[in-house]
Design an enzyme around this catalytic site. Structure first.
Site, mmCIF file in Angstrom:
data_model
loop_
_atom_site.group_PDB
_atom_site.id
_atom_site.type_symbol
_atom_site.label_atom_id
_atom_site.label_comp_id
_atom_site.label_asym_id
_atom_site.label_seq_id
_atom_site.Cartn_x
_atom_site.Cartn_y
_atom_site.Cartn_z
ATOM 1 C CD GLU A 132 -2.353 -1.354 2.751
ATOM 2 O OE1 GLU A 132 -3.457 -1.886 2.825
ATOM 3 O OE2 GLU A 132 -1.749 -0.932 3.738
ATOM 4 C CE LYS A 134 7.591 4.607 -3.715
ATOM 5 N NZ LYS A 134 8.570 3.516 -3.735
ATOM 6 C CE LYS A 195 4.981 -5.454 -21.796
ATOM 7 N NZ LYS A 195 6.109 -5.402 -22.665
ATOM 8 C CD GLU A 244 0.448 -7.894 -24.634
ATOM 9 O OE1 GLU A 244 1.253 -7.145 -24.064
ATOM 10 O OE2 GLU A 244 0.745 -9.024 -25.043
ATOM 11 C CG ASN A 266 2.283 -7.750 -28.229
ATOM 12 O OD1 ASN A 266 3.111 -7.198 -28.969
ATOM 13 N ND2 ASN A 266 2.628 -8.635 -27.312
ATOM 14 C CD GLU A 301 1.463 -4.003 -25.332
ATOM 15 O OE1 GLU A 301 0.837 -3.665 -24.340
ATOM 16 O OE2 GLU A 301 1.707 -5.197 -25.602
ATOM 17 C CB SER A 302 5.716 -5.710 -29.965
ATOM 18 O OG SER A 302 5.365 -6.058 -28.670
HETATM 19 O O1 LIG Z 1 10.962 -5.205 -28.021
HETATM 20 P P1 LIG Z 1 9.769 -4.689 -28.756
HETATM 21 O O2 LIG Z 1 9.453 -5.434 -30.007
HETATM 22 O O3 LIG Z 1 9.837 -3.202 -28.981
HETATM 23 O O4 LIG Z 1 8.486 -4.971 -27.785
HETATM 24 C C1 LIG Z 1 8.371 -4.358 -26.550
HETATM 25 C C2 LIG Z 1 7.158 -4.938 -25.822
HETATM 26 O O5 LIG Z 1 6.016 -4.539 -26.525
HETATM 27 C C3 LIG Z 1 7.232 -6.464 -25.710
HETATM 28 O O6 LIG Z 1 8.366 -6.783 -24.995
HETATM 29 C C4 LIG Z 1 6.000 -7.093 -25.063
HETATM 30 C C5 LIG Z 1 4.714 -6.743 -25.289
HETATM 31 N N1 LIG Z 1 3.861 -7.513 -24.541
HETATM 32 C C6 LIG Z 1 4.587 -8.366 -23.825
HETATM 33 C C7 LIG Z 1 4.200 -9.364 -22.918
HETATM 34 C C8 LIG Z 1 5.180 -10.075 -22.293
HETATM 35 C C9 LIG Z 1 6.531 -9.880 -22.577
HETATM 36 C C10 LIG Z 1 6.940 -8.903 -23.486
HETATM 37 C C11 LIG Z 1 5.969 -8.154 -24.125
#
Ligand SMILES: O=P(O)(O)OC[C@@H](O)[C@@H](O)c1c[nH]c2ccccc12
Length: 347
Positions: A132, A134, A195, A244, A266, A301-302
């Protein structure tokens, strides 16, 4: 039985007005969980389990409905099968479950073992007490394991990153909770996203206790009821959930869940790790209207490597991007941020 109810009362994260209304038992008649009704919820929210620890909402439903967790998940199009979760007696240990079917399933099976071990070492009560602390807001960014996490976090922050994403999965991403804690304690101001592959609420409290402001909830892994329950847990401890999705089916499910404010699209399939840079735009073309109507924020993402990649998803209407690889593989990951956006982000 009595002690079960006391235990439930000692753990009221959803609402101070929660009260146990039923004790659920397993096939052998042992107390498995207390069902709680939350006064301000539209429907009763099921939670809490006794004995070894806490179960997720989906597991409680499993015992009530007589369906296996995997059957419930499969009905929602989730292809990842859970292996170590308490099984319903109707679910045998099939030979096909000896071998994971894809990368995500392998990661989740490993995660089940890891979480069970961590839970045993740090019981929930202790984690919650230190949890509890931040408050924060949604986050993005990424830290790679082969670089000094504290150094790179500061470089990102100096160069305009809005938030920092810290991988904490050890086995598959070489991240750690020590990294998360070290970054938190190093004086960065950015919110931190933990993450990881969350399969149990214990991980959310644990992430909080290590300084995370947000957690990732992956729709390809979590059935709807778990997502709903975890969102409530996040709210109750001042955390934000980045939910996600990777495909239309997952996005459809998530759009029906109240309380999702932040959706991550993603571009990479976690099953195959293949990247399709057009994924964000494709999903937003179809569902952008409802997302805007619901005032949800979208993070792409990604797989974003060039200013063109970033401009492309920005045009599709995302409010943030999450970038890891293309930054950490450059000599100066901080300056790489400016390169990716085609401009300096430092104000
Ligand atoms: O390295 P990249 O392709 O820029 O991606 C980052 C991030 O989106 C990616 O690591 C990620 C997106 N969702 C996740 C879920 C679990 C582990 C990792 C991820």
């Amino acid at each position: 039985m009595e002690s079960s109810i006391i235990l439930a009362a000692a753990f009221p994260p959803l609402s101070s007005s929660s009260h146990p209304v039923a004790l659920l038992t397993d096939a052998a008649g042992a107390a498995r969980a207390v069902r709680c009704r939350v006064a301000d919820a539209e429907r009763p929210v099921m939670c809490y389990a006794m004995g070894e620890g806490m179960f997720n909402a989906e597991e409680v439903f499993q015992w009530e409905s007589g369906k296996s967790v995997n059957a419930i998940a499969a009905a929602q199009g989730i292809r990842v099968r859970r292996r170590c979760r308490p099984r319903h007696p109707s679910e045998g240990i099939g030979a096909d479950r000896a071998v994971p079917r894809n990368i995500l399933e392998q990661i989740i099976w490993d995660k089940e073992v890891e979480v069970a071990q961590r839970k045993a070492r740090a019981p929930l009560q202790r984690v919650r007490e230190s949890a509890e602390v931040k408050k924060a807001s949604p986050t993005k960014g990424l830290l790679r394991e082969h670089l000094d996490p504290v150094e790179i976090a500061h470089a990102y922050e100096r160069n305009g990153a809005a938030c920092l994403s810290i991988l904490t999965d050890e086995k598959h991403f070489l991240g750690s909770f020590e990294d998360l804690e070290a970054v938190r304690n190093s004086g960065v101001n950015c919110p931190l996203l933990c993450k990881d592959f969350v399969i149990d609420v214990w991980q959310i409290y644990y992430a909080r206790s290590k300084g995370a402001d947000a957690v990732l909830l992956i729709a390809a892994v979590l059935p709807d009821l778990d997502i709903k329950y975890m969102l409530r847990v996040c709210t109750s401890i001042g955390m934000t959930a980045l939910v996600e999705v990777h495909n239309e089916r997952e996005l459809d499910r998530v759009l029906k869940i109240d309380g999702v404010q932040l959706i991550g699209i993603n571009n990479r399939s976690l099953e195959t790790f293949e990247v399709d840079a057009a994924n964000t735009n494709m999903l937003l073309e179809k569902h952008g209207d409802i997302i805007r109507k619901k005032r949800m924020q979208v993070v792409s993402e990604s797989g974003l490597f060039t200013p063109d990649n970033v401009a492309y998803v920005q045009n599709a209407g995302v409010s943030a991007v999450l970038v890891g690889e293309s930054l950490v593989t450059q000599e100066d990951p901080g300056r790489a941020i400016a390169g990716l956006f085609g401009k300096e982000l430092v104000h």
